[in-house]
Design a protein around this motif. Sequence first.
Motif, PDB file in Angstrom:
ATOM      1  N   GLU A  10       4.135  15.966 -13.154  1.00  0.00           N
ATOM      2  CA  GLU A  10       4.999  14.798 -12.975  1.00  0.00           C
ATOM      3  C   GLU A  10       4.414  13.786 -11.986  1.00  0.00           C
ATOM      4  OE1 GLU A  10       8.150  13.830 -14.448  1.00  0.00           O
ATOM      5  OE2 GLU A  10       7.350  15.211 -15.928  1.00  0.00           O
ATOM      6  N   ALA A  11       3.429  14.169 -11.225  1.00  0.00           N
ATOM      7  CA  ALA A  11       2.736  13.212 -10.357  1.00  0.00           C
ATOM      8  C   ALA A  11       2.080  12.111 -11.187  1.00  0.00           C
ATOM      9  CB  ALA A  11       1.682  13.923  -9.501  1.00  0.00           C
ATOM     10  N   LEU A  12       1.770  12.417 -12.429  1.00  0.00           N
ATOM     11  CA  LEU A  12       1.134  11.449 -13.326  1.00  0.00           C
ATOM     12  C   LEU A  12       2.102  10.378 -13.812  1.00  0.00           C
ATOM     13  CD1 LEU A  12      -0.931  13.953 -15.511  1.00  0.00           C
ATOM     14  CD2 LEU A  12      -1.734  12.631 -13.544  1.00  0.00           C
ATOM     15  N   ASN A  19       6.732  -3.129  -7.550  1.00  0.00           N
ATOM     16  CA  ASN A  19       6.245  -2.659  -6.262  1.00  0.00           C
ATOM     17  C   ASN A  19       5.774  -1.221  -6.401  1.00  0.00           C
ATOM     18  OD1 ASN A  19       6.261  -1.423  -3.627  1.00  0.00           O
ATOM     19  ND2 ASN A  19       7.424  -3.195  -2.906  1.00  0.00           N
ATOM     20  N   ARG A  20       4.557  -0.950  -5.955  1.00  0.00           N
ATOM     21  CA  ARG A  20       4.013   0.400  -6.131  1.00  0.00           C
ATOM     22  C   ARG A  20       4.785   1.449  -5.360  1.00  0.00           C
ATOM     23  NH1 ARG A  20      -0.425   2.253  -2.511  1.00  0.00           N
ATOM     24  NH2 ARG A  20      -0.458   0.804  -0.783  1.00  0.00           N
ATOM     25  N   TRP A  21       5.466   1.067  -4.293  1.00  0.00           N
ATOM     26  CA  TRP A  21       6.262   2.033  -3.524  1.00  0.00           C
ATOM     27  C   TRP A  21       7.503   2.466  -4.300  1.00  0.00           C
ATOM     28  CZ3 TRP A  21       3.893   4.218   0.340  1.00  0.00           C
ATOM     29  CH2 TRP A  21       2.847   3.543   0.947  1.00  0.00           C
ATOM     30  N   LEU A  22       7.912   1.662  -5.271  1.00  0.00           N
ATOM     31  CA  LEU A  22       9.058   2.017  -6.109  1.00  0.00           C
ATOM     32  C   LEU A  22       8.643   2.706  -7.410  1.00  0.00           C
ATOM     33  CD1 LEU A  22      11.263  -1.176  -5.681  1.00  0.00           C
ATOM     34  CD2 LEU A  22      11.485   1.036  -4.516  1.00  0.00           C
ATOM     35  N   ALA A  23       7.349   2.718  -7.701  1.00  0.00           N
ATOM     36  CA  ALA A  23       6.865   3.307  -8.954  1.00  0.00           C
ATOM     37  C   ALA A  23       7.271   4.774  -9.138  1.00  0.00           C
ATOM     38  CB  ALA A  23       5.347   3.154  -9.058  1.00  0.00           C
ATOM     39  N   PRO A  24       7.324   5.596  -8.089  1.00  0.00           N
ATOM     40  CA  PRO A  24       7.757   6.984  -8.286  1.00  0.00           C
ATOM     41  C   PRO A  24       9.270   7.154  -8.468  1.00  0.00           C
ATOM     42  CG  PRO A  24       6.279   6.812  -6.401  1.00  0.00           C
ATOM     43  CD  PRO A  24       6.678   5.421  -6.780  1.00  0.00           C
ATOM     44  N   GLY A  29      15.785  16.515  -8.913  1.00  0.00           N
ATOM     45  CA  GLY A  29      15.398  15.221  -8.332  1.00  0.00           C
ATOM     46  C   GLY A  29      14.631  15.379  -7.031  1.00  0.00           C
ATOM     47  N   GLY A  30      15.023  16.347  -6.211  1.00  0.00           N
ATOM     48  CA  GLY A  30      14.316  16.582  -4.941  1.00  0.00           C
ATOM     49  C   GLY A  30      12.889  17.044  -5.165  1.00  0.00           C
ATOM     50  N   ALA A  31      12.703  17.972  -6.102  1.00  0.00           N
ATOM     51  CA  ALA A  31      11.348  18.437  -6.418  1.00  0.00           C
ATOM     52  C   ALA A  31      10.525  17.303  -7.017  1.00  0.00           C
ATOM     53  CB  ALA A  31      11.409  19.620  -7.377  1.00  0.00           C
ATOM     54  N   GLU A  32      11.153  16.493  -7.849  1.00  0.00           N
ATOM     55  CA  GLU A  32      10.477  15.339  -8.459  1.00  0.00           C
ATOM     56  C   GLU A  32      10.085  14.322  -7.381  1.00  0.00           C
ATOM     57  OE1 GLU A  32       9.208  13.464 -12.113  1.00  0.00           O
ATOM     58  OE2 GLU A  32      10.056  15.442 -11.781  1.00  0.00           O
ATOM     59  N   LEU A  33      10.964  14.107  -6.433  1.00  0.00           N
ATOM     60  CA  LEU A  33      10.690  13.205  -5.316  1.00  0.00           C
ATOM     61  C   LEU A  33       9.465  13.676  -4.546  1.00  0.00           C
ATOM     62  CD1 LEU A  33      12.180  10.768  -3.665  1.00  0.00           C
ATOM     63  CD2 LEU A  33      12.747  12.624  -2.110  1.00  0.00           C
ATOM     64  N   LEU A  34       9.437  14.951  -4.270  1.00  0.00           N
ATOM     65  CA  LEU A  34       8.307  15.537  -3.548  1.00  0.00           C
ATOM     66  C   LEU A  34       7.003  15.340  -4.312  1.00  0.00           C
ATOM     67  CD1 LEU A  34       7.588  17.368  -1.059  1.00  0.00           C
ATOM     68  CD2 LEU A  34       7.775  19.278  -2.645  1.00  0.00           C
ATOM     69  N   VAL A  35       7.009  15.708  -5.599  1.00  0.00           N
ATOM     70  CA  VAL A  35       5.795  15.618  -6.410  1.00  0.00           C
ATOM     71  C   VAL A  35       5.353  14.164  -6.590  1.00  0.00           C
ATOM     72  CG1 VAL A  35       4.863  15.984  -8.727  1.00  0.00           C
ATOM     73  CG2 VAL A  35       6.126  17.799  -7.600  1.00  0.00           C
ATOM     74  N   CYS A  36       6.291  13.279  -6.905  1.00  0.00           N
ATOM     75  CA  CYS A  36       5.930  11.890  -7.213  1.00  0.00           C
ATOM     76  C   CYS A  36       5.482  11.103  -5.982  1.00  0.00           C
ATOM     77  CB  CYS A  36       7.092  11.177  -7.894  1.00  0.00           C
ATOM     78  SG  CYS A  36       7.361  11.740  -9.580  1.00  0.00           S
ATOM     79  N   LEU A  75       1.964   9.052  -5.520  1.00  0.00           N
ATOM     80  CA  LEU A  75       1.657   7.806  -4.822  1.00  0.00           C
ATOM     81  C   LEU A  75       0.218   7.771  -4.295  1.00  0.00           C
ATOM     82  CD1 LEU A  75       3.222   5.237  -4.474  1.00  0.00           C
ATOM     83  CD2 LEU A  75       4.017   6.063  -2.278  1.00  0.00           C
ATOM     84  N   PRO A  76      -0.294   8.857  -3.692  1.00  0.00           N
ATOM     85  CA  PRO A  76      -1.722   8.838  -3.317  1.00  0.00           C
ATOM     86  C   PRO A  76      -2.652   8.712  -4.528  1.00  0.00           C
ATOM     87  CG  PRO A  76      -0.580  10.536  -2.092  1.00  0.00           C
ATOM     88  CD  PRO A  76       0.386  10.017  -3.129  1.00  0.00           C
ATOM     89  N   LEU A  77      -2.277   9.330  -5.652  1.00  0.00           N
ATOM     90  CA  LEU A  77      -3.070   9.180  -6.873  1.00  0.00           C
ATOM     91  C   LEU A  77      -3.096   7.722  -7.314  1.00  0.00           C
ATOM     92  CD1 LEU A  77      -4.582  10.360  -9.342  1.00  0.00           C
ATOM     93  CD2 LEU A  77      -2.325  10.713 -10.394  1.00  0.00           C
ATOM     94  N   LEU A  78      -1.963   7.073  -7.252  1.00  0.00           N
ATOM     95  CA  LEU A  78      -1.865   5.663  -7.605  1.00  0.00           C
ATOM     96  C   LEU A  78      -2.738   4.819  -6.682  1.00  0.00           C
ATOM     97  CD1 LEU A  78      -0.392   3.748  -9.546  1.00  0.00           C
ATOM     98  CD2 LEU A  78       1.422   3.587  -7.846  1.00  0.00           C
ATOM     99  N   SER A  79      -2.687   5.096  -5.397  1.00  0.00           N
ATOM    100  CA  SER A  79      -3.512   4.358  -4.429  1.00  0.00           C
ATOM    101  C   SER A  79      -4.999   4.559  -4.696  1.00  0.00           C
ATOM    102  CB  SER A  79      -3.179   4.801  -3.003  1.00  0.00           C
ATOM    103  OG  SER A  79      -1.861   4.468  -2.692  1.00  0.00           O
ATOM    104  N   LEU A  80      -5.383   5.780  -5.009  1.00  0.00           N
ATOM    105  CA  LEU A  80      -6.784   6.073  -5.312  1.00  0.00           C
ATOM    106  C   LEU A  80      -7.248   5.296  -6.540  1.00  0.00           C
ATOM    107  CD1 LEU A  80      -9.350   7.832  -4.819  1.00  0.00           C
ATOM    108  CD2 LEU A  80      -8.335   9.464  -6.415  1.00  0.00           C
ATOM    109  N   LEU A  81      -6.451   5.301  -7.589  1.00  0.00           N
ATOM    110  CA  LEU A  81      -6.825   4.579  -8.805  1.00  0.00           C
ATOM    111  C   LEU A  81      -6.844   3.069  -8.590  1.00  0.00           C
ATOM    112  CD1 LEU A  81      -4.965   6.688 -11.493  1.00  0.00           C
ATOM    113  CD2 LEU A  81      -7.414   6.629 -11.028  1.00  0.00           C
TER     114      LEU A  81
END
Length: 173
Positions: free
Chosen positions: A42-44, A95-100, A138-145, A150-156
């Motif tokens: 789900e990080a993807l 906004n990328r901070w809202l993307a997850p 939702g909590g687990a999804e929040l953690l993963v996303c 978000l770091p994956l998004l920043s890297l890309l």
Amino acid sequence: MKHITVRQITFSALVGAMYVTLCYFGNIFGLNFGIFQCRFAEALTVLPFLCPTAAWGLFAGCILSNLLSPYGLPDLIFGSLATLLAGLLTARCKNRWLAPLPPVLCNGLIVGALLAWSETGFTAAFPGLFAFNALSVGGAELLVCYVLGLPLLSLLERMKIFPENMEKIRKTA
């Protein structure tokens, strides 16, 4: 209609394949399904922020992954649609901070409802169980996303894989 490039289609297919692969390994450890699920794939779901067509790769990957679901056809349909809806909403984020956030909300609500329904049906216990499941999923999804996505998004973004979206990225930096 917007022109879809071969690069975008290839990236979407790659995203779907990565989703299935991550789910396969997560399933080995029992992390993908149930009330306390931590599906690393789900990080993807933040990737449609950079490449909107990635939402369809996520959808295909989720369908294939949900074939192993102990919740059967309802999870195959509604769990996969939750991921598609999340991807399509993420693609519209400015906004990328809202993307997850769309994956967190969609999966928390839809998968939370699915789990509550599979446990009790629509009985008097459903609302309480739905609230619990929505918060746990939702909590687990929040953690993963946010911790992984978000770091994956920043890297890309730094790799500039999708130069056509650099204007959108600059606005949110």
